[in-house]
Enzyme design. Structure first.
Site, PDB file in Angstrom:
ATOM      1  N   TYR A 141      48.046  46.447  46.443  1.00  0.00           N
ATOM      2  CA  TYR A 141      48.947  45.351  46.800  1.00  0.00           C
ATOM      3  C   TYR A 141      49.837  45.717  47.988  1.00  0.00           C
ATOM      4  O   TYR A 141      50.273  44.851  48.735  1.00  0.00           O
ATOM      5  CB  TYR A 141      49.857  44.993  45.622  1.00  0.00           C
ATOM      6  N   LYS A 192      39.068  53.307  37.422  1.00  0.00           N
ATOM      7  CA  LYS A 192      37.673  53.211  37.868  1.00  0.00           C
ATOM      8  C   LYS A 192      37.337  54.575  38.481  1.00  0.00           C
ATOM      9  O   LYS A 192      36.942  54.686  39.647  1.00  0.00           O
ATOM     10  CB  LYS A 192      37.531  52.054  38.866  1.00  0.00           C
ATOM     11  N   ASP A 224      36.003  47.934  33.920  1.00  0.00           N
ATOM     12  CA  ASP A 224      35.007  46.916  33.537  1.00  0.00           C
ATOM     13  C   ASP A 224      34.829  46.902  32.024  1.00  0.00           C
ATOM     14  O   ASP A 224      34.797  45.853  31.379  1.00  0.00           O
ATOM     15  CB  ASP A 224      33.679  47.126  34.282  1.00  0.00           C
ATOM     16  N   ASP A 248      47.005  43.206  37.022  1.00  0.00           N
ATOM     17  CA  ASP A 248      47.094  41.773  37.306  1.00  0.00           C
ATOM     18  C   ASP A 248      45.970  41.038  36.573  1.00  0.00           C
ATOM     19  O   ASP A 248      46.194  40.033  35.895  1.00  0.00           O
ATOM     20  CB  ASP A 248      46.985  41.544  38.824  1.00  0.00           C
ATOM     21  N   ASP A 252      46.142  38.765  32.618  1.00  0.00           N
ATOM     22  CA  ASP A 252      45.786  37.354  32.412  1.00  0.00           C
ATOM     23  C   ASP A 252      44.797  37.233  31.265  1.00  0.00           C
ATOM     24  O   ASP A 252      44.885  36.322  30.433  1.00  0.00           O
ATOM     25  CB  ASP A 252      45.152  36.756  33.685  1.00  0.00           C
TER      26      ASP A 252
HETATM   27  C1  IPM Z   1      51.341  37.998  38.689  1.00  0.00           C
HETATM   28  C2  IPM Z   1      50.918  37.082  39.793  1.00  0.00           C
HETATM   29  C3  IPM Z   1      51.327  37.688  41.122  1.00  0.00           C
HETATM   30  C4  IPM Z   1      50.578  38.985  41.279  1.00  0.00           C
HETATM   31  C5  IPM Z   1      51.120  36.778  42.349  1.00  0.00           C
HETATM   32  C6  IPM Z   1      51.792  35.442  42.189  1.00  0.00           C
HETATM   33  C7  IPM Z   1      51.564  37.444  43.620  1.00  0.00           C
HETATM   34  O1  IPM Z   1      49.553  36.839  39.721  1.00  0.00           O
HETATM   35  O2  IPM Z   1      52.555  38.260  38.580  1.00  0.00           O
HETATM   36  O3  IPM Z   1      50.483  38.456  37.935  1.00  0.00           O
HETATM   37  O4  IPM Z   1      49.441  39.011  41.737  1.00  0.00           O
HETATM   38  O5  IPM Z   1      51.160  40.036  40.926  1.00  0.00           O
HETATM   39 MG    MG Z   2      48.624  37.628  37.974  1.00  0.00          MG
END
Ligand code: IPM
Ligand code: MG
Length: 369
Positions: A141, A192, A224, A248, A252
Site C-alpha cells: 500500500y 506467501k 490462498d 484487506d 472482507d
Molecule cells: C479497508 C478499505 C480501504 C483499504 C480502502 C478504502 C482504501 O478497503 O479499510 O479495508 O484498502 O484499506
Molecule cells: Mg478493505
C-alpha cells in the site's frame, strides 16, 4: 481529564451511522460519567467538496490532538474520476499514515442472534470469534517505487513495491501475540512465503518472535489456503496476523462469515494508544440518505474506542450488551433482516441501543475486541 474524540462522518452513509454512534456517546456522557469532548471535521469526498482535499490539514491536526478518532466511511462514485491524490480513499490512507496507526484489529464475531443471516451454514459459523490483525501502514500500500510509466515502445507499465522492514513485522507481530494472550492463545500468521521474499522474511520474524510468547501457539499459512480455510472451517482460527493487502482481502471475507458486514467494528492503533475506529463496511452510496443503513458496526466501534483508547472497558461492555439486547428484541436493519424479525431504520436502531444502555449491566469485556 476530559478526553477528546474527533468525529469524522465522511461520505455516503457515513453521516447517518455516525449520528447514531454520537447519540450513544452523548448518553454515556450524560448518564454514565463518560468524560469526553466531541469535535467534528471533514474527510474524504465531503472534505474534497468543501476544501479541495480529502484530508485537509486542519483535519489531520485535529486528529493528532485528539485521544481517539471515530470515522464513518469515505468514498463514492462521484469522486472516482479524480486524480489519485484527491480521491476520498487518500484521506483514509493519509490518516493511517499521518497518525502512525500500524495495527488494524478487525474482529469477526458472530452475534448468536444472527447465525441465520450468514450465507454459510449456521453450524459452520455459530460461535465464530476470530480476530484479524492487519498491518496498516506498510507493505504494498505504501511501498516505493510505485506508479505507471511509459516504456520505450510506448506501452504503459504499472508497478508497486511490496516491502517490509524487520521492525515493522516485529511490531505488528507483537500486537498479534499480545492479542492472542487475551483470547484463545493461538496466532496464525498468513503469508506467501513460497513465492514472495518479503513474506519469507515475515515468516522468519514471526517465528523468532514466538520465542518471547511461549504461552501462545504460532502457526503459518499461505494466503490462498487461508482464504479457503476461512470459508471451509473458520472456527479453527483465533488470531490471524498478516500484511496490509492480504489483511484487506481476508478481512472482507471474514466479515461476511458473520452474516453482515454491517455489524463489524474495527480499530486502527498506533504505538501510543491513540486509535482510529471505524466500521469495516464502506460508504454504501447506493443506500445513502435513505435512513436504512445499519449503525451497529459504528456503535460497536465506539465500544472498541472506549476499550482501547480511553480505558473504559466497562462502558464498552455496556454498549455491547445493549446491542445484544436490541438484537434479542428482534430489531433488524435491512441488511440483517430475516423472517420473523422486525425491520427498522438507522435512527430507530440507534435509539433502541441508547434506550438499552440504561437496561443492561456492564459485562467485563473479556475476549471482546
Ligand atoms: C479497508 C478499505 C480501504 C483499504 C480502502 C478504502 C482504501 O478497503 O479499510 O479495508 O484498502 O484499506
Ligand atoms: Mg478493505
Amino acid at each position: 481529564m476530559t478526553k477528546k474524540i474527533l468525529i469524522l462522518p465522511g461520505d455516503g452513509i457515513g453521516p447517518e451511522i455516525v449520528a447514531e454512534a454520537v447519540k450513544v456517546l452523548e448518553r454515556l456522557r450524560q448518564g454514565f460519567g463518560l468524560d469526553v469532548e466531541l469535535e467534528q471535521a471533514l474527510v474524504g469526498g465531503a472534505a474534497y467538496e468543501a476544501a479541495g482535499s480529502p484530508l485537509p490539514e486542519e483535519t489531520l491536526a485535529l486528529a493528532r490532538q485528539a485521544d481517539a478518532v471515530l470515522l464513518g466511511a469515505v468514498g463514492g462514485p462521484k469522486w472516482e474520476g479524480l486524480d489519485r491524490e484527491l480521491r476520498p480513499e487518500r484521506g483514509l490512507l493519509g490518516l493511517r499514515a499521518g497518525l502512525g496507526l500500524f495495527a488494524n484489529l478487525r474482529p469477526a464475531l458472530l452475534f448468536p442472534q444472527l447465525a441465520g443471516a450468514s450465507t454459510l451454514k449456521a453450524e459452520v459459523v455459530a460461535g465464530l470469534d476470530l480476530m484479524i490483525v492487519r498491518e496498516l501502514t506498510g507493505g504494498i500500500y505504501f511501498g516505493e517505487p510505485r506508479g505507471i510509466r511509459v516504456l520505450g515502445n510506448g506501452e504503459r507499465e504499472g508497478f508497486n513495491t511490496l516491502v517490509y522492514r524487520e521492525s515493522e513485522i516485529e511490531r505488528i507481530g507483537r500486537v498479534a501475540f499480545e492479542t492472542a494472550r487475551r483470547r484463545a492463545g493461538r496466532v496464525c500468521s498468513v503469508d506467501k512465503a513460497n513465492v514472495l521474499e518479503c513474506t519469507e522474511l515475515w515468516r522468519e520474524v514471526m517465528t523468532r518472535l514466538a520465542a518471547d510468547y511461549p504461552d501462545v501457539a504460532l502457526s503459518h499459512m499461505y494466503v490462498d489456503n487461508a482464504a479457503m480455510q476461512l470459508v471451509r472451517e473458520p472456527k479453527q482460527f483465533d488470531v490471524m496476523v498478516t500484511t496490509n493487502m492480504f489483511g484487506d482481502i481476508l478481512s472482507d471475507c471474514a466479515a461476511m462469515l458473520t452474516g453482515s458486514i454491517g455489524m463489524l467494528p474495527s480499530a486502527s492503533l498506533g504505538a501510543d494508544g491513540k486509535g482510529m475506529y471505524e466500521p469495516i463496511h464502506g460508504s454504501a452510496p447506493d443506500i445513502a440518505g435513505q435512513g436504512v443503513a445499519n449503525p451497529l458496526a459504528t456503535i460497536l466501534s465506539v465500544a472498541m474506542l472506549l476499550r482501547h483508547s480511553l480505558d473504559e472497558g466497562a462502558l464498552a461492555g455496556r454498549i455491547e450488551a445493549a446491542v445484544g439486547r436490541v438484537l434479542d428484541a428482534g430489531l433488524r436493519t435491512a441488511d440483517i433482516h430475516t423472517p420473523g424479525t422486525r425491520r427498522v431504520g438507522t435512527a430507530e436502531m440507534g435509539d433502541a441501543v441508547v434506550t438499552a444502555l440504561d437496561e443492561v449491566s456492564e459485562s467485563s469485556g473479556e475476549r471482546r475486541p
